[in-house]
Design a protein around this motif. Sequence first.
Motif, PDB file in Angstrom:
ATOM      1  N   SER A  37       0.844  -1.196   0.000  1.00  0.00           N
ATOM      2  CA  SER A  37       0.000   0.000   0.000  1.00  0.00           C
ATOM      3  C   SER A  37       0.875   1.240   0.000  1.00  0.00           C
ATOM      4  CB  SER A  37      -0.917  -0.018   1.226  1.00  0.00           C
ATOM      5  OG  SER A  37      -1.732   1.119   1.238  1.00  0.00           O
ATOM      6  N   HIS A  38       1.705   1.398  -1.007  1.00  0.00           N
ATOM      7  CA  HIS A  38       2.584   2.558  -1.089  1.00  0.00           C
ATOM      8  C   HIS A  38       1.936   3.587  -1.996  1.00  0.00           C
ATOM      9  CE1 HIS A  38       5.805  -0.732  -0.627  1.00  0.00           C
ATOM     10  NE2 HIS A  38       5.364  -0.373   0.556  1.00  0.00           N
ATOM     11  N   PHE A  39       1.539   4.725  -1.429  1.00  0.00           N
ATOM     12  CA  PHE A  39       0.940   5.759  -2.260  1.00  0.00           C
ATOM     13  C   PHE A  39       1.150   7.128  -1.645  1.00  0.00           C
ATOM     14  CE2 PHE A  39      -2.563   4.379   0.512  1.00  0.00           C
ATOM     15  CZ  PHE A  39      -2.974   5.589   1.052  1.00  0.00           C
ATOM     16  N   LEU A  40       1.017   8.141  -2.507  1.00  0.00           N
ATOM     17  CA  LEU A  40       1.100   9.543  -2.113  1.00  0.00           C
ATOM     18  C   LEU A  40       0.087  10.300  -2.950  1.00  0.00           C
ATOM     19  CD1 LEU A  40       2.513  11.949  -0.679  1.00  0.00           C
ATOM     20  CD2 LEU A  40       4.090  12.005  -2.604  1.00  0.00           C
ATOM     21  N   HIS A  41      -0.830  10.993  -2.287  1.00  0.00           N
ATOM     22  CA  HIS A  41      -1.851  11.784  -2.969  1.00  0.00           C
ATOM     23  C   HIS A  41      -1.727  13.226  -2.487  1.00  0.00           C
ATOM     24  CE1 HIS A  41      -3.597   8.005  -4.131  1.00  0.00           C
ATOM     25  NE2 HIS A  41      -3.911   7.691  -2.893  1.00  0.00           N
ATOM     26  N   ILE A  42      -1.468  14.140  -3.402  1.00  0.00           N
ATOM     27  CA  ILE A  42      -1.392  15.568  -3.084  1.00  0.00           C
ATOM     28  C   ILE A  42      -2.258  16.292  -4.098  1.00  0.00           C
ATOM     29  CG2 ILE A  42       0.086  17.596  -2.863  1.00  0.00           C
ATOM     30  CD1 ILE A  42       2.403  15.694  -2.278  1.00  0.00           C
ATOM     31  N   GLY A  43      -3.422  16.757  -3.641  1.00  0.00           N
ATOM     32  CA  GLY A  43      -4.347  17.433  -4.544  1.00  0.00           C
ATOM     33  C   GLY A  43      -4.771  16.504  -5.657  1.00  0.00           C
ATOM     34  N   PRO A  44      -4.624  16.912  -6.933  1.00  0.00           N
ATOM     35  CA  PRO A  44      -5.047  16.058  -8.049  1.00  0.00           C
ATOM     36  C   PRO A  44      -3.973  15.072  -8.508  1.00  0.00           C
ATOM     37  CG  PRO A  44      -4.344  18.146  -8.900  1.00  0.00           C
ATOM     38  CD  PRO A  44      -4.262  18.249  -7.384  1.00  0.00           C
ATOM     39  N   ILE A  45      -2.789  15.080  -7.883  1.00  0.00           N
ATOM     40  CA  ILE A  45      -1.689  14.203  -8.296  1.00  0.00           C
ATOM     41  C   ILE A  45      -1.661  12.985  -7.382  1.00  0.00           C
ATOM     42  CG2 ILE A  45       0.793  14.015  -8.619  1.00  0.00           C
ATOM     43  CD1 ILE A  45       0.786  17.078  -9.026  1.00  0.00           C
ATOM     44  N   HIS A  46      -1.734  11.798  -7.988  1.00  0.00           N
ATOM     45  CA  HIS A  46      -1.773  10.549  -7.242  1.00  0.00           C
ATOM     46  C   HIS A  46      -0.641   9.659  -7.727  1.00  0.00           C
ATOM     47  CE1 HIS A  46      -5.675  11.983  -6.016  1.00  0.00           C
ATOM     48  NE2 HIS A  46      -5.964  12.166  -7.298  1.00  0.00           N
ATOM     49  N   ILE A  47       0.201   9.172  -6.813  1.00  0.00           N
ATOM     50  CA  ILE A  47       1.369   8.365  -7.147  1.00  0.00           C
ATOM     51  C   ILE A  47       1.296   7.055  -6.363  1.00  0.00           C
ATOM     52  CG2 ILE A  47       3.881   8.256  -7.160  1.00  0.00           C
ATOM     53  CD1 ILE A  47       3.817  11.361  -7.090  1.00  0.00           C
ATOM     54  N   TRP A  48       1.407   5.913  -7.063  1.00  0.00           N
ATOM     55  CA  TRP A  48       1.426   4.599  -6.449  1.00  0.00           C
ATOM     56  C   TRP A  48       2.732   3.897  -6.804  1.00  0.00           C
ATOM     57  CZ3 TRP A  48      -2.985   6.468  -8.758  1.00  0.00           C
ATOM     58  CH2 TRP A  48      -4.135   6.517  -7.974  1.00  0.00           C
ATOM     59  N   GLU A  49       3.234   3.048  -5.915  1.00  0.00           N
ATOM     60  CA  GLU A  49       4.404   2.215  -6.171  1.00  0.00           C
ATOM     61  C   GLU A  49       3.994   0.770  -5.910  1.00  0.00           C
ATOM     62  OE1 GLU A  49       7.567  -0.354  -5.274  1.00  0.00           O
ATOM     63  OE2 GLU A  49       6.437   0.504  -3.625  1.00  0.00           O
TER      64      GLU A  49
END
Length: 55
Positions: A37-49
């Motif tokens: 469950s590696h993720f980073l969400h900042i505003g409209p930008i969503h990043i998953w690994e």
Amino acid sequence: MKWPRGKYNGQRIGGTKIIIEINFCWWTLAFSWKFCSHFLHIGPIHIWEETAYEK
């Protein structure tokens, strides 16, 4: 040296996959770095690994 394998499924790990998405309909602020469950969400930008396994 042995090829790295997944802890729970035993498949060979080929690398990692990074997914970047920009979605103006879904805005949030969240961060998680747990197992599978590696993720980073900042505003409209969503990043998953994710771990990429060989087929």
